[in-house]
Design a protein around this motif. Structure first.
Motif, PDB file in Angstrom:
ATOM      1  N   GLN A 243      31.365  41.126 -15.205  1.00  0.00           N
ATOM      2  CA  GLN A 243      30.135  41.481 -14.492  1.00  0.00           C
ATOM      3  C   GLN A 243      28.918  40.722 -15.020  1.00  0.00           C
ATOM      4  OE1 GLN A 243      30.227  43.440 -11.688  1.00  0.00           O
ATOM      5  NE2 GLN A 243      32.397  43.107 -12.092  1.00  0.00           N
ATOM      6  N   TYR A 244      29.171  39.682 -15.811  1.00  0.00           N
ATOM      7  CA  TYR A 244      28.083  38.839 -16.303  1.00  0.00           C
ATOM      8  C   TYR A 244      27.333  38.264 -15.106  1.00  0.00           C
ATOM      9  CZ  TYR A 244      25.734  35.173 -19.011  1.00  0.00           C
ATOM     10  OH  TYR A 244      24.794  34.352 -19.589  1.00  0.00           O
ATOM     11  N   PRO A 245      26.005  38.388 -15.067  1.00  0.00           N
ATOM     12  CA  PRO A 245      25.285  38.088 -13.819  1.00  0.00           C
ATOM     13  C   PRO A 245      25.050  36.619 -13.511  1.00  0.00           C
ATOM     14  CG  PRO A 245      23.759  38.881 -15.509  1.00  0.00           C
ATOM     15  CD  PRO A 245      25.142  39.028 -16.071  1.00  0.00           C
ATOM     16  N   TRP A 246      25.164  35.707 -14.520  1.00  0.00           N
ATOM     17  CA  TRP A 246      24.719  34.337 -14.292  1.00  0.00           C
ATOM     18  C   TRP A 246      25.873  33.342 -14.267  1.00  0.00           C
ATOM     19  CZ3 TRP A 246      21.949  37.107 -18.271  1.00  0.00           C
ATOM     20  CH2 TRP A 246      20.721  37.617 -17.825  1.00  0.00           C
ATOM     21  N   THR A 247      25.635  32.227 -13.600  1.00  0.00           N
ATOM     22  CA  THR A 247      26.553  31.098 -13.604  1.00  0.00           C
ATOM     23  C   THR A 247      25.751  29.845 -13.938  1.00  0.00           C
ATOM     24  OG1 THR A 247      26.241  30.541 -11.260  1.00  0.00           O
ATOM     25  CG2 THR A 247      27.940  32.185 -11.777  1.00  0.00           C
ATOM     26  N   TRP A 248      26.451  28.714 -14.090  1.00  0.00           N
ATOM     27  CA  TRP A 248      25.736  27.459 -14.267  1.00  0.00           C
ATOM     28  C   TRP A 248      25.024  27.068 -12.975  1.00  0.00           C
ATOM     29  CZ3 TRP A 248      24.527  26.170 -18.861  1.00  0.00           C
ATOM     30  CH2 TRP A 248      25.411  26.306 -19.937  1.00  0.00           C
ATOM     31  N   GLU A 249      24.203  26.036 -13.060  1.00  0.00           N
ATOM     32  CA  GLU A 249      23.342  25.577 -11.970  1.00  0.00           C
ATOM     33  C   GLU A 249      22.311  26.628 -11.569  1.00  0.00           C
ATOM     34  OE1 GLU A 249      26.929  24.668 -11.323  1.00  0.00           O
ATOM     35  OE2 GLU A 249      26.211  23.002 -12.516  1.00  0.00           O
ATOM     36  N   GLY A 250      21.942  27.486 -12.507  1.00  0.00           N
ATOM     37  CA  GLY A 250      20.922  28.484 -12.240  1.00  0.00           C
ATOM     38  C   GLY A 250      21.330  29.523 -11.216  1.00  0.00           C
ATOM     39  N   GLY A 251      22.645  29.672 -10.993  1.00  0.00           N
ATOM     40  CA  GLY A 251      23.120  30.611  -9.984  1.00  0.00           C
ATOM     41  C   GLY A 251      23.421  31.984 -10.547  1.00  0.00           C
ATOM     42  N   THR A 252      23.786  32.900  -9.661  1.00  0.00           N
ATOM     43  CA  THR A 252      24.217  34.232 -10.050  1.00  0.00           C
ATOM     44  C   THR A 252      25.563  34.513  -9.410  1.00  0.00           C
ATOM     45  OG1 THR A 252      23.248  35.382  -8.151  1.00  0.00           O
ATOM     46  CG2 THR A 252      21.808  34.979 -10.047  1.00  0.00           C
ATOM     47  N   ARG A 253      26.195  35.585  -9.828  1.00  0.00           N
ATOM     48  CA  ARG A 253      27.514  35.926  -9.294  1.00  0.00           C
ATOM     49  C   ARG A 253      27.438  36.355  -7.829  1.00  0.00           C
ATOM     50  NH1 ARG A 253      29.943  39.937 -10.623  1.00  0.00           N
ATOM     51  NH2 ARG A 253      32.096  39.194 -10.617  1.00  0.00           N
ATOM     52  N   THR A 254      26.243  36.699  -7.361  1.00  0.00           N
ATOM     53  CA  THR A 254      26.114  37.203  -5.998  1.00  0.00           C
ATOM     54  C   THR A 254      25.381  36.239  -5.072  1.00  0.00           C
ATOM     55  OG1 THR A 254      24.094  38.374  -6.627  1.00  0.00           O
ATOM     56  CG2 THR A 254      26.164  39.600  -6.756  1.00  0.00           C
ATOM     57  N   ALA A 417      14.778  25.515 -28.384  1.00  0.00           N
ATOM     58  CA  ALA A 417      14.124  26.292 -27.329  1.00  0.00           C
ATOM     59  C   ALA A 417      15.161  27.048 -26.507  1.00  0.00           C
ATOM     60  CB  ALA A 417      13.302  25.370 -26.436  1.00  0.00           C
ATOM     61  N   THR A 418      16.319  26.439 -26.305  1.00  0.00           N
ATOM     62  CA  THR A 418      17.403  27.136 -25.602  1.00  0.00           C
ATOM     63  C   THR A 418      17.868  28.341 -26.400  1.00  0.00           C
ATOM     64  OG1 THR A 418      18.157  25.104 -24.527  1.00  0.00           O
ATOM     65  CG2 THR A 418      19.749  26.901 -24.707  1.00  0.00           C
ATOM     66  N   LEU A 419      17.963  28.186 -27.710  1.00  0.00           N
ATOM     67  CA  LEU A 419      18.367  29.311 -28.557  1.00  0.00           C
ATOM     68  C   LEU A 419      17.369  30.450 -28.455  1.00  0.00           C
ATOM     69  CD1 LEU A 419      20.592  30.058 -30.575  1.00  0.00           C
ATOM     70  CD2 LEU A 419      19.107  29.218 -32.397  1.00  0.00           C
ATOM     71  N   ASP A 420      16.094  30.128 -28.284  1.00  0.00           N
ATOM     72  CA  ASP A 420      15.043  31.142 -28.234  1.00  0.00           C
ATOM     73  C   ASP A 420      14.889  31.759 -26.843  1.00  0.00           C
ATOM     74  OD1 ASP A 420      12.839  32.685 -29.084  1.00  0.00           O
ATOM     75  OD2 ASP A 420      11.435  31.135 -28.455  1.00  0.00           O
ATOM     76  N   LEU A 421      14.964  30.922 -25.790  1.00  0.00           N
ATOM     77  CA  LEU A 421      14.617  31.378 -24.448  1.00  0.00           C
ATOM     78  C   LEU A 421      15.789  31.436 -23.475  1.00  0.00           C
ATOM     79  CD1 LEU A 421      11.359  29.233 -24.012  1.00  0.00           C
ATOM     80  CD2 LEU A 421      11.499  31.640 -24.676  1.00  0.00           C
ATOM     81  N   GLY A 422      16.930  30.899 -23.853  1.00  0.00           N
ATOM     82  CA  GLY A 422      18.019  30.731 -22.913  1.00  0.00           C
ATOM     83  C   GLY A 422      18.731  32.012 -22.525  1.00  0.00           C
ATOM     84  N   LYS A 423      19.485  31.927 -21.453  1.00  0.00           N
ATOM     85  CA  LYS A 423      20.408  32.993 -21.082  1.00  0.00           C
ATOM     86  C   LYS A 423      21.530  33.042 -22.113  1.00  0.00           C
ATOM     87  CE  LYS A 423      19.359  32.040 -16.242  1.00  0.00           C
ATOM     88  NZ  LYS A 423      19.827  31.318 -15.035  1.00  0.00           N
ATOM     89  N   PRO A 424      22.258  34.135 -22.215  1.00  0.00           N
ATOM     90  CA  PRO A 424      23.272  34.237 -23.273  1.00  0.00           C
ATOM     91  C   PRO A 424      24.274  33.082 -23.312  1.00  0.00           C
ATOM     92  CG  PRO A 424      22.851  36.396 -22.358  1.00  0.00           C
ATOM     93  CD  PRO A 424      22.065  35.431 -21.523  1.00  0.00           C
ATOM     94  N   HIS A 425      24.773  32.638 -22.137  1.00  0.00           N
ATOM     95  CA  HIS A 425      25.749  31.547 -22.186  1.00  0.00           C
ATOM     96  C   HIS A 425      25.099  30.243 -22.629  1.00  0.00           C
ATOM     97  CE1 HIS A 425      24.100  31.097 -18.060  1.00  0.00           C
ATOM     98  NE2 HIS A 425      24.455  29.813 -18.144  1.00  0.00           N
ATOM     99  N   GLU A 426      23.813  30.064 -22.323  1.00  0.00           N
ATOM    100  CA  GLU A 426      23.095  28.883 -22.782  1.00  0.00           C
ATOM    101  C   GLU A 426      22.856  28.954 -24.295  1.00  0.00           C
ATOM    102  OE1 GLU A 426      20.527  28.172 -18.658  1.00  0.00           O
ATOM    103  OE2 GLU A 426      19.681  29.353 -20.291  1.00  0.00           O
ATOM    104  N   GLN A 427      22.580  30.158 -24.792  1.00  0.00           N
ATOM    105  CA  GLN A 427      22.405  30.326 -26.229  1.00  0.00           C
ATOM    106  C   GLN A 427      23.686  29.991 -26.983  1.00  0.00           C
ATOM    107  OE1 GLN A 427      21.042  34.428 -26.086  1.00  0.00           O
ATOM    108  NE2 GLN A 427      18.929  33.798 -26.517  1.00  0.00           N
ATOM    109  N   ALA A 428      24.830  30.332 -26.404  1.00  0.00           N
ATOM    110  CA  ALA A 428      26.104  30.006 -27.050  1.00  0.00           C
ATOM    111  C   ALA A 428      26.256  28.493 -27.194  1.00  0.00           C
ATOM    112  CB  ALA A 428      27.269  30.580 -26.252  1.00  0.00           C
ATOM    113  N   VAL A 429      25.847  27.739 -26.175  1.00  0.00           N
ATOM    114  CA  VAL A 429      25.901  26.283 -26.246  1.00  0.00           C
ATOM    115  C   VAL A 429      24.979  25.773 -27.353  1.00  0.00           C
ATOM    116  CG1 VAL A 429      25.438  24.146 -24.988  1.00  0.00           C
ATOM    117  CG2 VAL A 429      26.531  26.066 -23.814  1.00  0.00           C
ATOM    118  N   ALA A 430      23.785  26.321 -27.435  1.00  0.00           N
ATOM    119  CA  ALA A 430      22.846  25.910 -28.477  1.00  0.00           C
ATOM    120  C   ALA A 430      23.397  26.244 -29.860  1.00  0.00           C
ATOM    121  CB  ALA A 430      21.491  26.590 -28.260  1.00  0.00           C
ATOM    122  N   LEU A 431      24.013  27.402 -30.007  1.00  0.00           N
ATOM    123  CA  LEU A 431      24.588  27.784 -31.296  1.00  0.00           C
ATOM    124  C   LEU A 431      25.682  26.819 -31.721  1.00  0.00           C
ATOM    125  CD1 LEU A 431      24.767  31.633 -30.662  1.00  0.00           C
ATOM    126  CD2 LEU A 431      23.386  30.521 -32.440  1.00  0.00           C
TER     127      LEU A 431
END
Length: 496
Positions: A243-254, A417-431
């Motif tokens: 039920q994670y709400p986001w996808t790549w390309e700035g999209g959402t699951r819905t 900045a991604t680590l600070d402001l990103g969505k969770p999946h983006e933060q994982a990439v930064a980490l």
């Protein structure tokens, strides 16, 4: 709650203790084997087979709460409510293709059941069409399938009613004893191969062939061998199920769904890209075995560019003009830029994003963090990366105002900045990126995410810290967030 794994009388046993008591399960099945093992078990010989709440991860030789391999939030308790035959059975086993098409044939509002094709999560332009060619014949076959599962034959004769009844019969009666084959067998991909079995000189087809229904390709697709293979792979490799709400390309699951952010969605992601009409999943992967690590790593080098330049000969003829990197450097690897490592793998390492596209795609530049060039150039600011992209590829359209809003400032470091402001999946990439290219000064920044609300991200922070410190980090990130924060504070204090 706790789960304890033991051996009793030669059997694997999992004991799950909670405030309401202890449940004891004998393991009946193991699911997985490449990166992890999940376990299925019964509490009594006649009980339903349940999905057990502990996963063993090979990369770290450690246990993890079942379910934390995808983007779900912290769970307050262990659960043994999931029934194996209603959760895992479709993708990890061999089912007749027709039983995966009930919802496609029914249309919107179909009753839920285990086996659905990927098409429901694809844009309409990529959906294959499933149509009955003989409704009476299809009704008869559905009735036979229901009887085989142990359900009553339908009294209705109209197709839509029978499809709904067949869906409910699958949900209620399908179990391991009804499978064509336990595990992923030949027919899971080859859609039935009776002709091949009768005459081995006739190779099996990938397309669906049946007198009662037709499966036809999307508009502007010719349904050639490559498209049949990719459609087959995407039946299972299509993960957007959390039920994670986001996808790549700035999209959402819905809405405006982009690519999946975690491992196992590669088949669907590949269909979203630009090469899936001609290139196949099997160009790079052997579906009959585990891909050797060395072979996969070699594909990320310039030597493997031949896989791309067979079609894109003009790029191969003048590689440095296209990449603006030395022809022998990692920056001239085709998939290094067009299949960047930004998806969350099952072993807490990043894997390649399989939607083949360009790091200059507007949806990626303005919808995703970090800029993909930052995965290799982690020391660069947003401004430097954006200006370089525009200089090298003048047709690149970048709204610098959008980038400033996305990162807080054009002068910000893209990764931090991604680590600070990103969505969770983006933060994982930064980490993960900081784990390989960061400095000791980044340790406190990374440690903040050990208690992330999405436990999968915690594991990426933990793995990054082990790389930054060069040793083990004695913090159990599977604990409740409050306990993790306390352990993290104590660990950081000891390091001062």
């Amino acid at each position: 709650d706790t789960a304890t794994m033991t051996m009793e009388a030669g059997a694997r046993v999992v004991k799950v203790a909670s405030p309401i008591g202890v449940e004891t399960f004998t393991v009946t099945k193991v699911v997985g084997g490449h990166y992890r093992e999940d376990f299925i078990g019964r509490s009594a010989p006649t009980a339903e087979e349940r999905v057990l709440p502990a996963t063993y991860v090979f990369a770290t030789k450690s246990w993890r709460y079942k379910g934390y391999s995808v983007m779900v939030k912290e769970r307050p308790e262990m659960s043994t409510n999931a029934v194996w035959s209603q959760e895992c059975i479709a993708c990890h086993n061999t089912l007749p293709l027709g039983t995966t098409l009930y919802d496609e044939l029914y249309g919107p509002g179909a009753p839920p059941y285990q086996a659905n094709l990927a098409d429901r999560t694809l844009p309409s332009r990529l959906k294959w069409n499933v149509t009955p060619t003989s409704e009476p014949g299809l009704v008869s076959r559905l009735a036979d399938e229901m009887a085989f599962l142990g359900a009553s034959r339908p009294t209705a004769t109209d197709l839509k009613s029978v499809l709904a009844a067949a869906s409910r019969a699958s949900e209620d009666h399908l179990d391991g004893g009804k499978l064509v084959e336990l595990g992923v067998g030949c027919e899971a991909c080859h859609n039935g191969a009776r002709v091949h079995a009768m005459n081995p000189d006739v190779m099996p087809a990938y397309g669906a062939v049946a007198p009662e229904l037709a499966v036809t390709p999307p508009p502007r697709h010719d349904g050639g061998r490559a498209q049949e293979i990719n459609h087959t792979c995407a039946k299972c490799h299509t993960v957007l199920f959390s039920q994670y709400p986001w996808t790549w390309e700035g999209g959402t699951r819905t809405q405006h769904m982009g690519g999946s952010t975690t491992n196992s969605g590669e088949g669907r992601d590949f269909l979203l890209g630009g090469c899936s009409k001609a290139m196949t999943c099997t160009t790079c992967h052997d579906p009959h075995t585990v891909d050797p690590r060395a072979r996969l790593d070699a594909m990320g080098t310039v030597k493997a560019n031949v896989l791309c330049t067979e079609c894109h000969a003009e790029v191969g003829a003048n590689l440095s003009a296209h990449t603006h990197h030395e022809t022998s450097s990692a920056g001239s690897s085709c998939i290094g830029c067009h299949m960047a490592k930004k998806n969350m793998g099952l072993d807490y390492e990043l894997v390649r994003y399989h939607r083949i596209g360009s790091p200059t795609d507007v949806k990626r530049v303005e919808g995703d963090r970090p800029l993909e060039c930052a995965l290799c150039h982690a020391d660069k600011s947003v401004r430097v990366l954006a200006d370089t992209m525009k200089q090298w590829w003048p047709r690149t359209q970048i709204d610098t105002g959008a980038l400033a809003r996305l990162y807080g400032s054009l002068d910000a470091n893209a990764i931090r900045a991604t680590l600070d402001l990103g969505k969770p999946h983006e933060q994982a990439v930064a980490l993960a990126t900081l784990g390989t290219s960061g400095t000791p000064a980044d340790i406190p920044l990374v440690a903040e995410h050990l208690a992330h609300e999405y436990p999968l991200v915690r594991y990426y922070a933990h793995r990054a810290l082990e790389k930054l410190t060069g040793g083990p980090v004695p913090i159990d990130v599977g604990q409740a967030a409050g306990d993790v924060r306390a352990a993290t504070a104590a660990w950081l204090k000891r390091r001062r």
